[in-house]
Each structure stands twice: as structure tokens, then as C-alpha cells.
Scaffold this active site. Sequence first.
Site, mmCIF file in Angstrom:
data_model
loop_
_atom_site.group_PDB
_atom_site.id
_atom_site.type_symbol
_atom_site.label_atom_id
_atom_site.label_comp_id
_atom_site.label_asym_id
_atom_site.label_seq_id
_atom_site.Cartn_x
_atom_site.Cartn_y
_atom_site.Cartn_z
ATOM 1 N N TYR A 61 30.758 86.913 113.040
ATOM 2 C CA TYR A 61 30.293 86.883 111.144
ATOM 3 C C TYR A 61 30.009 87.569 110.383
ATOM 4 C CZ TYR A 61 27.254 83.718 108.845
ATOM 5 O OH TYR A 61 26.808 83.038 107.772
ATOM 6 N N LYS A 110 32.349 87.757 107.107
ATOM 7 C CA LYS A 110 30.941 87.857 105.678
ATOM 8 C C LYS A 110 31.471 89.361 105.351
ATOM 9 C CE LYS A 110 29.258 83.790 105.512
ATOM 10 N NZ LYS A 110 30.125 82.760 105.079
#
Length: 301
Positions: A165, A169
Site C-alpha cells: 500500500y 501510494k
Amino acid sequence: MTIRFDGQVAIVTGAGGGLGREHALALAARGAKVVVNDLGGARDGSGGSATAAEAMVAEIEAAGGEAMANAASVTDAAAVEAMVAEIMAGWGRIDILVNNAGILRDKSFAKMDLADFQLVMDVHLMGAVHCTKAVWEIMRTQNYGRIVMTTSSSGLFGNFGQANYGAAKMALVGLMQTLAIEGAKNDIRVNALAPTAHTRMTEDLQGLPLEALGPDLVTPGLLHLVSRDAPTRAILAAGAGGFERAYVTLTQGDFAIGPDAAEQVAARFDAISDRTNEIVPEMGAAQGMIELTKAKAALSS
Ligand SMILES: NC(=O)c1ccc[n+]([C@@H]2O[C@H](COP(=O)([O-])OP(=O)(O)OC[C@H]3O[C@@H](n4cnc5c(N)ncnc54)[C@H](O)[C@@H]3O)[C@@H](O)[C@H]2O)c1
């Protein structure tokens, strides 16, 4: 001056719940025609149904707004292109794209399957790439566009269990940096939003006063980032009514050359790290320019 979006068309991906829902409601309330995209799946990206997007459209219409539901997965480039074609056929323009759709597959890196890494990259990074690519030429032709990438403190600063993640991001920040440069001449402004909010994505987090973290408290920041007077290339952090900016910076550094350059770097690491007069480069080439200037000064002395 009140921020309004009358006559504008906005796409919000992942707008069936959480932050996207608040963004979509606020954009519609301020006059935008809103495309509510949502796959309608579970938090880990499994499953899917058009119900989430359709329920949101009904809510926006009940409040007097205009909206269109779309259940495409942002991972499916062809489905995203079809969504954009449908919007153009119906509404004829696209002013705002909010890349917000996201999933989680948290595990420590030691235990993480490559498939979980790949899927998280596909949804966050490639999902935003597909949507942005599909609207880019339209915005260039219009000489107007506002795009937001939803980044995260996990990417900017790291978080245990979120290697996939966090990588996705931070990749979105890199995408923003270059698209802001390339979009500038056509007034396409590209920014990143790093939210903190109580949604299903954060419902298991321990120790956070979730009741203070309403997703609606993030949306004012999003509205500024997609407004006519938006900045470009900003990373705006937002949560619980607090707003901050994050930057990627470069220190003034030091100079080391010669057979013991590695040892000089080690000995002068504090000076290299000193943040006095650090800068936020306007583009990547600035790093090389600073390095060459130091080399020239050192070699001519
Ligand atoms: N909540 C936070 O504190 C927080 C912090 C940092 C970043 N974010 C980011 O904010 C965004 C919104 O998250 P949220 O907290 O509202 O969570 P959420 O799970 O409520 O919302 C995400 C939405 O994206 C949709 N979605 C997932 N995969 C999709 C796909 N392939 N295509 C289309 N839609 C898809 C889901 O159905 C869901 O409605 C995400 O990008 C998330 O990573 C949230």
C-alpha cells in the site's frame, strides 16, 4: 469566495462509501455533475456490485444534484475508457478527476504474497493511471483539468504491514510530480491528498479516536485541490479538521570526490543531512544542477 463547480463534470472513483462518498456529495452540492464510480467490493478488493454507486446517485439526486453511476473497476482500462466515453456522450466534458478508489491487503513484507502486492499496485497506482490517461487528452483539449491522487501517510512516511500500500501510494506522488509539470501549459493541475479518516479502511485501527475523524472533515481540502484556484503539485494532508502540507525536499549537502569519497561521505553524513536551506526542487533536473554547481565550486577552488 464560495467555491462552486457549476457547469463542471467530476469523476470520483471509489465514491460508493467512505471518503469518496463525502467528496461526491460535496461536489454535487456545489453544482458539479458527478460520476460516482465504485466497484462495490469488499475492503480487500474482492467481489463487486453496482448497488453502492447506484445508491449514491439516488442520494445525490434526492438532494437536487445530478449524478451518473458507474461500476467499472479502475483496474480495467477498457471499462474505464468506456466510462469516459459514456460521460462525454452524456455531458460533453470532464473537468475534475478524483482518484480515490482503494483497497488494503495488509501483512508484514515477510508474509506478503506477491499477488497481494500486485493487486494493491493495480488498484491504487494503475487504477489512477487508467483513469488519468482516459481523461488526459480531453483535459488538454479543454485547456482545463483538475486531478487529485489520493496518497497516504503510509506511503509518505511508512507504516508496518503496508509495504504494498505504501509503495503504491508513494508512486502516486511520483505520478503527480510529473503530470503537474506536463499538464501546466494546458491548465491541468495535479495534486495529492493524504487523508486520515474513519472509514471501513481504518475501522480496525487501535488507539485512534475514530469519532473525531469523520471523512467529511477531509473533503474541504479536496474541494480546494479541485477548484478553479487550485494549487498544483501540492501534497495536502488532512484529518479531523487539521490540514498540513508534506514536501519532498533536497538538502544543500556536501561534496566528496577521490579514492576515499566513500569515507568522506561517511564522515560528513551529518553535513549532507543538514536541513538548513533545504529546497523543494521544481523538477528532477534541479538535483543535477545543484550537484554540478558544487563540483564546479570545489574543483575551481
Ligand atoms: N481512511 C483513511 O484514513 C485513509 C488514509 C490514507 C489514504 N486513504 C485512501 O483514501 C481512499 C478512500 O479510502 P476510504 O478510507 O474511504 O476507504 P473505503 O474502503 O471506504 O473506500 C474505498 C472505495 O473504493 C472502492 N474500490 C475499491 N477497489 C475499486 C476498484 N478497483 N474500482 C473502483 N472502486 C473501487 C471501494 O468499493 C470503496 O467504496 C483510498 O485510496 C485510501 O487508500 C484513506
